[in-house]
Design an enzyme around this catalytic site. Structure first.
Site, PDB file in Angstrom:
ATOM      1  CB  CYS A 140      -0.897  -0.012   1.238  1.00 55.94           C
ATOM      2  SG  CYS A 140      -2.026   1.389   1.338  1.00 55.94           S
ATOM      3  CG  HIS A 193      -5.575  -2.355  -1.303  1.00 53.35           C
ATOM      4  ND1 HIS A 193      -4.634  -2.992  -0.536  1.00 53.35           N
ATOM      5  CD2 HIS A 193      -5.254  -1.030  -1.273  1.00 53.35           C
ATOM      6  CE1 HIS A 193      -3.783  -2.096  -0.054  1.00 53.35           C
ATOM      7  NE2 HIS A 193      -4.142  -0.891  -0.488  1.00 53.35           N
ATOM      8  CD  GLU A 194      -6.429   1.464  -3.815  1.00 52.10           C
ATOM      9  OE1 GLU A 194      -6.549   2.403  -2.985  1.00 52.10           O
ATOM     10  OE2 GLU A 194      -5.346   0.901  -4.003  1.00 52.10           O
ATOM     11  CG  HIS A 208      -7.378   2.915   1.264  1.00 51.40           C
ATOM     12  ND1 HIS A 208      -6.611   3.077   2.399  1.00 51.40           N
ATOM     13  CD2 HIS A 208      -6.580   2.279   0.371  1.00 51.40           C
ATOM     14  CE1 HIS A 208      -5.411   2.563   2.204  1.00 51.40           C
ATOM     15  NE2 HIS A 208      -5.364   2.070   0.981  1.00 51.40           N
TER      16      HIS A 208
END
Length: 183
Positions: free
Chosen positions: A100, A142-143, A146
């Site tokens: 990351c 993954h994003e 966030h």
């Protein structure tokens, strides 16, 4: 386009739930998307979310391409997604190594859905759906984390499933390269 500073682990913005975007086509939003694309390119990443550059809004970019951080990544055109969400996912999960831009120097073995269907708004205001699989699905998940105040470390099943970027590139990537060269 500007290359923005990337928030690092410990910055409170990375732990906030990002807010929805209501004015997709505003000049400010278009500038943010362009800046995300440039920041991602400069950082040799394959994805980035607005909270990583200090904007707690629901915008992310998926942009898989081979680069020094992910030499075996498939190539795709960058895709900016506003207010994305997962509609459905496979039962099958796959664990693979993730890094990351906000957690420099560390990789972790993270389980993710192998296939997902997502819905999002494009920068020009259109609602779209897309199926994603394998590495591209991993980037999206993954994003997307966030946007919900999570980092990949929160998804580790075991804290022993981490290594440095250097060790990852030497052990995992070089082993994959040697293995594929011998096939």
């Amino acid at each position: 386009m500007a290359n923005l500073d990337i928030a690092q682990l410990g910055n409170p913005v990375l732990r906030q739930v990002a807010q929805p975007v209501y004015h997709v086509q505003d000049a400010e939003m278009q500038t943010l998307i362009n800046d995300l694309l440039e920041t991602l390119r400069q950082a040799n990443g394959v994805g980035i979310a607005a909270p990583q550059v200090g904007h707690s809004v629901r915008v992310l970019v998926v942009a898989s391409r081979p680069n020094p951080r992910y030499p075996h990544a498939p190539h795709m055109e960058p895709l900016a997604m506003i207010n994305p969400h997962i509609i459905s996912h496979s039962e099958e999960m796959v664990s693979d190594w993730e890094g990351c831009l906000s957690v420099p120097g560390i990789r972790g073995l993270v389980p993710r859905y192998k296939e997902i269907e997502v819905e999002y708004t494009t920068p020009d205001g259109k609602l779209e759906r897309r199926d994603m699989s394998d590495f591209v699905a991993r980037i999206f998940q993954h994003e997307f984390d966030h946007l919900n105040g999570m980092v990949f470390l929160d998804r580790l099943e075991n804290t022993h499933d981490t290594m440095t970027d250097q060790e990852y590139l030497e052990r995992v990537v070089s082993r994959t390269t040697v293995h594929s060269d011998t096939l």
